[in-house]
Enzyme design. Structure first.
Site, PDB file in Angstrom:
ATOM      1  N   HIS A 125     -23.828   3.378  -7.805  1.00 17.83           N
ATOM      2  CA  HIS A 125     -25.224   3.346  -7.358  1.00 17.83           C
ATOM      3  C   HIS A 125     -26.057   4.161  -8.362  1.00 17.83           C
ATOM      4  CE1 HIS A 125     -28.579   2.939  -4.771  1.00 17.83           C
ATOM      5  NE2 HIS A 125     -28.264   3.782  -3.796  1.00 17.83           N
ATOM      6  N   HIS A 159     -25.389  -6.934 -10.023  1.00 18.40           N
ATOM      7  CA  HIS A 159     -26.097  -6.327  -8.894  1.00 18.40           C
ATOM      8  C   HIS A 159     -25.701  -7.073  -7.640  1.00 18.40           C
ATOM      9  CE1 HIS A 159     -29.389  -4.877  -6.386  1.00 18.40           C
ATOM     10  NE2 HIS A 159     -29.478  -3.888  -7.251  1.00 18.40           N
ATOM     11  N   ASP A 168     -30.481   0.017 -14.499  1.00 14.08           N
ATOM     12  CA  ASP A 168     -29.826   1.152 -15.144  1.00 14.08           C
ATOM     13  C   ASP A 168     -29.408   0.896 -16.577  1.00 14.08           C
ATOM     14  OD1 ASP A 168     -29.975   2.955 -13.069  1.00 14.08           O
ATOM     15  OD2 ASP A 168     -28.335   1.966 -12.019  1.00 14.08           O
TER      16      ASP A 168
HETATM   17  N1  ACO Z   1     -18.920  -6.183 -15.578  1.00 17.75           N
HETATM   18  C1  ACO Z   1     -17.934  -7.141 -15.554  1.00 17.75           C
HETATM   19  N2  ACO Z   1     -17.660  -7.885 -14.482  1.00 17.75           N
HETATM   20  C2  ACO Z   1     -18.376  -7.664 -13.378  1.00 17.75           C
HETATM   21  C3  ACO Z   1     -19.411  -6.701 -13.317  1.00 17.75           C
HETATM   22  C4  ACO Z   1     -19.672  -5.946 -14.488  1.00 17.75           C
HETATM   23  N3  ACO Z   1     -20.626  -5.023 -14.500  1.00 17.75           N
HETATM   24  N4  ACO Z   1     -19.961  -6.707 -12.090  1.00 17.75           N
HETATM   25  C5  ACO Z   1     -19.305  -7.639 -11.396  1.00 17.75           C
HETATM   26  N5  ACO Z   1     -18.360  -8.225 -12.179  1.00 17.75           N
HETATM   27  C6  ACO Z   1     -17.470  -9.342 -11.798  1.00 17.75           C
HETATM   28  C7  ACO Z   1     -16.362  -8.876 -10.871  1.00 17.75           C
HETATM   29  O1  ACO Z   1     -15.217  -8.497 -11.588  1.00 17.75           O
HETATM   30  C8  ACO Z   1     -16.144 -10.124 -10.050  1.00 17.75           C
HETATM   31  O2  ACO Z   1     -15.422 -11.032 -10.821  1.00 17.75           O
HETATM   32  P1  ACO Z   1     -14.283 -11.970 -10.123  1.00 17.75           P
HETATM   33  O3  ACO Z   1     -15.065 -12.875  -9.196  1.00 17.75           O
HETATM   34  O4  ACO Z   1     -13.636 -12.681 -11.257  1.00 17.75           O
HETATM   35  O5  ACO Z   1     -13.377 -11.048  -9.389  1.00 17.75           O
HETATM   36  C9  ACO Z   1     -17.555 -10.705  -9.880  1.00 17.75           C
HETATM   37  O6  ACO Z   1     -18.271 -10.257 -11.046  1.00 17.75           O
HETATM   38  C10 ACO Z   1     -18.276 -10.230  -8.628  1.00 17.75           C
HETATM   39  O7  ACO Z   1     -18.233  -8.796  -8.582  1.00 17.75           O
HETATM   40  P2  ACO Z   1     -18.336  -7.930  -7.264  1.00 17.75           P
HETATM   41  O8  ACO Z   1     -17.757  -6.576  -7.502  1.00 17.75           O
HETATM   42  O9  ACO Z   1     -17.804  -8.720  -6.106  1.00 17.75           O
HETATM   43  O10 ACO Z   1     -19.908  -7.815  -7.068  1.00 17.75           O
HETATM   44  P3  ACO Z   1     -20.649  -6.788  -6.125  1.00 17.75           P
HETATM   45  O11 ACO Z   1     -21.895  -7.447  -5.696  1.00 17.75           O
HETATM   46  O12 ACO Z   1     -19.747  -6.271  -5.068  1.00 17.75           O
HETATM   47  O13 ACO Z   1     -20.959  -5.555  -7.099  1.00 17.75           O
HETATM   48  C11 ACO Z   1     -22.008  -3.998  -8.513  1.00 17.75           C
HETATM   49  C12 ACO Z   1     -22.194  -5.189  -7.557  1.00 17.75           C
HETATM   50  C13 ACO Z   1     -21.272  -2.854  -7.805  1.00 17.75           C
HETATM   51  C14 ACO Z   1     -23.400  -3.479  -8.931  1.00 17.75           C
HETATM   52  C15 ACO Z   1     -21.216  -4.480  -9.750  1.00 17.75           C
HETATM   53  O14 ACO Z   1     -21.883  -5.536 -10.398  1.00 17.75           O
HETATM   54  C16 ACO Z   1     -20.930  -3.342 -10.734  1.00 17.75           C
HETATM   55  O15 ACO Z   1     -19.941  -2.618 -10.557  1.00 17.75           O
HETATM   56  N6  ACO Z   1     -21.792  -3.183 -11.809  1.00 17.75           N
HETATM   57  C17 ACO Z   1     -21.619  -2.112 -12.741  1.00 17.75           C
HETATM   58  C18 ACO Z   1     -22.174  -0.798 -12.169  1.00 17.75           C
HETATM   59  C19 ACO Z   1     -23.697  -0.798 -12.103  1.00 17.75           C
HETATM   60  O16 ACO Z   1     -24.370  -1.159 -13.070  1.00 17.75           O
HETATM   61  N7  ACO Z   1     -24.229  -0.367 -10.946  1.00 17.75           N
HETATM   62  C20 ACO Z   1     -25.688  -0.240 -10.769  1.00 17.75           C
HETATM   63  C21 ACO Z   1     -26.184  -1.137  -9.715  1.00 17.75           C
HETATM   64  S1  ACO Z   1     -27.943  -1.052  -9.657  1.00 17.75           S
HETATM   65  C22 ACO Z   1     -28.293   0.315  -8.749  1.00 17.75           C
HETATM   66  O17 ACO Z   1     -27.561   0.794  -7.935  1.00 17.75           O
HETATM   67  C23 ACO Z   1     -29.535   0.958  -9.056  1.00 17.75           C
END
Ligand code: ACO
Length: 422
Positions: free
Chosen positions: A263, A302, A358
């Site tokens: 987050h 996201h 971010d």
């Molecule tokens: N890099 C690579 N792959 C990713 C990323 C990423 N940043 N984010 C998601 N994926 C992939 C996952 O591995 C998954 O792949 P799969 O279907 O082959 O297993 C798919 O995309 C879906 O991912 P989930 O984790 O189910 O998506 P969720 O909606 O739960 O997660 C989150 C959202 C936590 C923001 C995620 O995208 C992430 O970890 N991003 C990186 C951290 C980040 O930038 N957080 C800031 C969010 S904005 C904020 O809070 C202000």
């Protein structure tokens, strides 16, 4: 066509029609058909926990609006304090309302001497400023005993003003302590962002004059981070607030939720990732590593945005203005290359992974001289407004205490075995 769904219990053939209202269906209605059967929704992927009139986010098309106003227009034309008023009151202030609001915030910036001297200075010398902030905000509840009067309008308004006004003071104090610098008292002749920069950076000069470009950039970043509907920390605020805890305790819980790398800690992770990549030539190999399951591309993806985060577009512009003053952040080229490759790559496109707020905010904060540990703190300052707007809205809605159900998967009933017999 009726705006409703019909659910049939195939065990009994009983059916119930539930109207679709505001894009949702009532779980209470559903439960009438299926008492004791719960929605299984870890992470609240498909659950609306409340009705809210504060911000609107359409992740498929990249829309964010505060009280109906597009974020782009607010970032371009408004100020953080004006946006704060809008989020809390529902309308933009007129001139006299704004003047009173600004004055109110400005004259609540001081913190009790005991918070600084006895509380903040009691931390270990290398304490993380976000940990200090979370604890200090919780501690404020012990200084303002009237905060428990959450249904008294005047008291509620006073705590809201105090929290918004004191957050930058606590944040800067946490930073100064962590680098061994003396505390700087608020300068009430300065605007919100300038005062914060003064408390952060002032050394021996009689008055700290921040660069206006940097003040404006920080104000824009504060606007962009002020609210984002039912995100993790806002949900924490509403959950704790639903027990009728005082707003300082609820805000501390929200700030704790913001601390995590998924987050508010994400922009810190972005900088660490860019430093680890080290050179633009290493970007393709890094992308391959991510695609192979070797970690995530920080600042990408996201839960709600499945297209470009509109805040990321504004931040990219702000970054150019800031780098015009501070010089370019050497990590920018790596970030741009990452974005360029990822936005053409099937892995990221098919999963709808785009830069989020971010991805670039950390580069700006770093260029402005903020240490990495301060990034989540810089997020908490403006988001306090959103947390409080939701807290207030929830109290006015006469909401229920947050208390979800579970699907029990543990052992069946069994008898206790004395220790000698195990
Ligand atoms: N890099 C690579 N792959 C990713 C990323 C990423 N940043 N984010 C998601 N994926 C992939 C996952 O591995 C998954 O792949 P799969 O279907 O082959 O297993 C798919 O995309 C879906 O991912 P989930 O984790 O189910 O998506 P969720 O909606 O739960 O997660 C989150 C959202 C936590 C923001 C995620 O995208 C992430 O970890 N991003 C990186 C951290 C980040 O930038 N957080 C800031 C969010 S904005 C904020 O809070 C202000």
């Amino acid at each position: 066509m009726p705006e409703s769904i019909t659910i049939t219990d195939n065990r009994t053939g009983d059916a119930i029609e539930i109207p679709i209202l505001n894009d949702g269906i009532s779980a209470t209605e559903w439960s009438k058909l299926l008492p004791g059967i719960w929605f299984y929704d870890p992470g609240f992927m498909a659950t609306a926990a409340c009705e809210s009139a504060i911000s609107l986010l359409d992740g498929d098309v990249g829309i964010l609006r505060y009280r109906g106003y597009p974020i782009e227009q607010l970032a371009e034309n408004s100020t953080f304090l004006e946006v704060a008023y809008l989020l809390l009151h529902g309308e933009l202030p007129n001139e006299s309302e704004f003047e009173a609001w600004q004055l109110d915030i400005t004259y609540h910036t001081f913190i009790h001497e005991n918070v600084r001297k006895r509380f903040l200075e009691g931390f270990h010398y290398d304490a993380h400023p976000m940990g200090m902030l979370v604890s200090a905000v919780a501690a404020l509840s012990t200084f303002y005993l009237d905060a428990k009067e959450i249904f008294n309008r005047d008291s509620r308004q006073k705590q809201i003003t105090r929290l918004i006004a004191k957050m930058p003071t606590l944040a800067a104090a946490a930073h100064r302590f962590s680098v061994g610098m003396p505390f700087v008292y608020p300068d009430n002749s300065l605007d919100f962002a300038s005062n914060f920069l003064s408390m952060m950076w002032k050394v021996a000069e009689p008055r700290f004059e921040a660069d206006p470009v940097l003040v404006h950039a920080l104000d824009v970043l504060f606007i962009l981070h002020a609210d984002h509907e039912q995100n993790c920390s806002t949900t924490a605020m509403r959950v704790v607030g639903s027990s009728h805890a005082d707003p300082y305790s609820a805000t501390a819980a929200a700030a704790a939720a913001l601390y995590g790398p998924r987050h508010g800690g994400a922009n810190e992770q972005v900088i660490k990732m860019l430093m680890e990549i080290g050179h633009i030539d290493n970007v393709p190999a890094f992308i391959e590593e991510v695609k192979g399951g070797g970690g995530r591309l920080q600042g990408f993806g996201h839960r709600v945005y499945k297209s470009y985060d509109p805040r990321a577009t504004i931040i990219k512009r702000t970054a150019d203005e800031v780098f015009g003053v501070t010089g370019k952040n050497p990590l920018l080229d790596i970030a741009l290359k990452l974005e360029e490759i990822a936005l053409q790559d099937e892995y990221f496109l098919s999963r709808k992974l785009y830069p989020n707020v971010d991805f670039y905010s950390g580069l700006i904060y770093q260029a402005m001289g903020f240490p990495l540990e301060m990034f989540p703190v810089l997020f908490a300052i403006p988001r306090t407004v959103g947390w409080l707007a939701h807290w207030q809205e929830m109290l006015d809605q006469d909401s229920k205490i947050a208390r979800p159900r579970q699907l029990y998967i543990g052992p069946d009933a069994r008898d206790y075995v004395p220790i000698a017999g195990r």
